[in-house]
Design an enzyme around this catalytic site. Sequence first.
Site, PDB file in Angstrom:
ATOM      1  N   GLY A  10       0.815  -1.210   0.000  1.00 41.89           N
ATOM      2  CA  GLY A  10       0.000   0.000   0.000  1.00 41.89           C
ATOM      3  C   GLY A  10       0.848   1.259   0.000  1.00 41.89           C
ATOM      4  CG  PHE A  11       0.197   6.136   0.413  1.00 42.88           C
ATOM      5  CD1 PHE A  11       1.237   6.768  -0.239  1.00 42.88           C
ATOM      6  CD2 PHE A  11      -0.445   6.814   1.435  1.00 42.88           C
ATOM      7  CE1 PHE A  11       1.645   8.048   0.124  1.00 42.88           C
ATOM      8  CE2 PHE A  11      -0.057   8.091   1.798  1.00 42.88           C
ATOM      9  CZ  PHE A  11       0.983   8.705   1.141  1.00 42.88           C
ATOM     10  CB  ILE A  12       1.496   4.172   4.773  1.00 42.84           C
ATOM     11  CG1 ILE A  12       0.718   5.491   4.625  1.00 42.84           C
ATOM     12  CG2 ILE A  12       2.410   4.223   5.995  1.00 42.84           C
ATOM     13  CD1 ILE A  12      -0.284   5.750   5.730  1.00 42.84           C
ATOM     14  CG  ASP A  31      -0.915  -5.595   0.177  1.00 44.97           C
ATOM     15  OD1 ASP A  31      -2.023  -5.682  -0.394  1.00 44.97           O
ATOM     16  OD2 ASP A  31      -0.465  -4.529   0.637  1.00 44.97           O
ATOM     17  N   GLY A  36      -3.540  -2.230  -2.208  1.00 45.78           N
ATOM     18  CA  GLY A  36      -2.100  -2.126  -2.471  1.00 45.78           C
ATOM     19  C   GLY A  36      -1.809  -2.489  -3.917  1.00 45.78           C
ATOM     20  CG  LEU A  76       1.261  -0.108   7.945  1.00 48.34           C
ATOM     21  CD1 LEU A  76       2.297  -0.847   8.747  1.00 48.34           C
ATOM     22  CD2 LEU A  76       1.921   0.767   6.914  1.00 48.34           C
ATOM     23  CB  THR A  95     -10.653  -6.554   6.287  1.00 49.84           C
ATOM     24  OG1 THR A  95     -11.123  -7.423   5.261  1.00 49.84           O
ATOM     25  CG2 THR A  95      -9.182  -6.219   6.048  1.00 49.84           C
ATOM     26  CE1 TYR A 149     -10.204   2.304   7.959  1.00 55.18           C
ATOM     27  CE2 TYR A 149     -10.278   4.591   8.684  1.00 55.18           C
ATOM     28  CZ  TYR A 149      -9.560   3.484   8.271  1.00 55.18           C
ATOM     29  OH  TYR A 149      -8.188   3.556   8.192  1.00 55.18           O
ATOM     30  CE  LYS A 153      -7.478   1.171  10.636  1.00 54.50           C
ATOM     31  NZ  LYS A 153      -6.418   0.158  10.644  1.00 54.50           N
TER      32      LYS A 153
END
Length: 188
Positions: A10-12, A31, A36, A76, A95, A149, A153
């Site tokens: 993914g991005f980060i 992943d 991603g 992540l 997930t 979401y 989290k």
Amino acid sequence: MRILITGGAGFIGSHLTDRLVADGHQITILDSLATGRMENLSAHLGDESVTFIEGSILDLALLDGLIKETEHVFHLAAAVGVFNIVNHPLDSLMTNIRGTENVLESSHKYSKPVFVTSSSEVYGKNTSDSLKETDDRILGAPVKLRWSYSEAKAIDESLTHAYHLEKSLVTRTVRFFNTVGPRQLGSY
């Protein structure tokens, strides 16, 4: 050090991979490629210090085996993006909650330190100019799927904290705020 990064394409996660490889670590990336992209890891194709495994944090057997062979976990992997969360709420919740529970369970089983990523979304509609980790959460109604979401989290953070307190698992949690940069998908 042998490090597992869930969501490493993914991005980060891909930027974290760059940094950890530059620091001389051996990296395994798990992943699902749901958000991603392999092109995020193009600098590491053929690199013997990076192993990529396409799979899910919901696959406990796979995850367990990877965590057993690592020294540190950076978690992540997550279902992200408001469009994705609203259109696939059950998959997103599973997930984000069950996946994190799997990471924590296996990390505890093998006594592996784990770094868990969260989101500023846990604050919800809190409009304070200065937020602390202990500030109240202000959310919309549970039937507004946009808030699922944030809920997931927050549960991830609570699970992580409970594993630390009750099972002495070494954990770190970080809440990312709006991050932008190269490799980020435009839809986010």
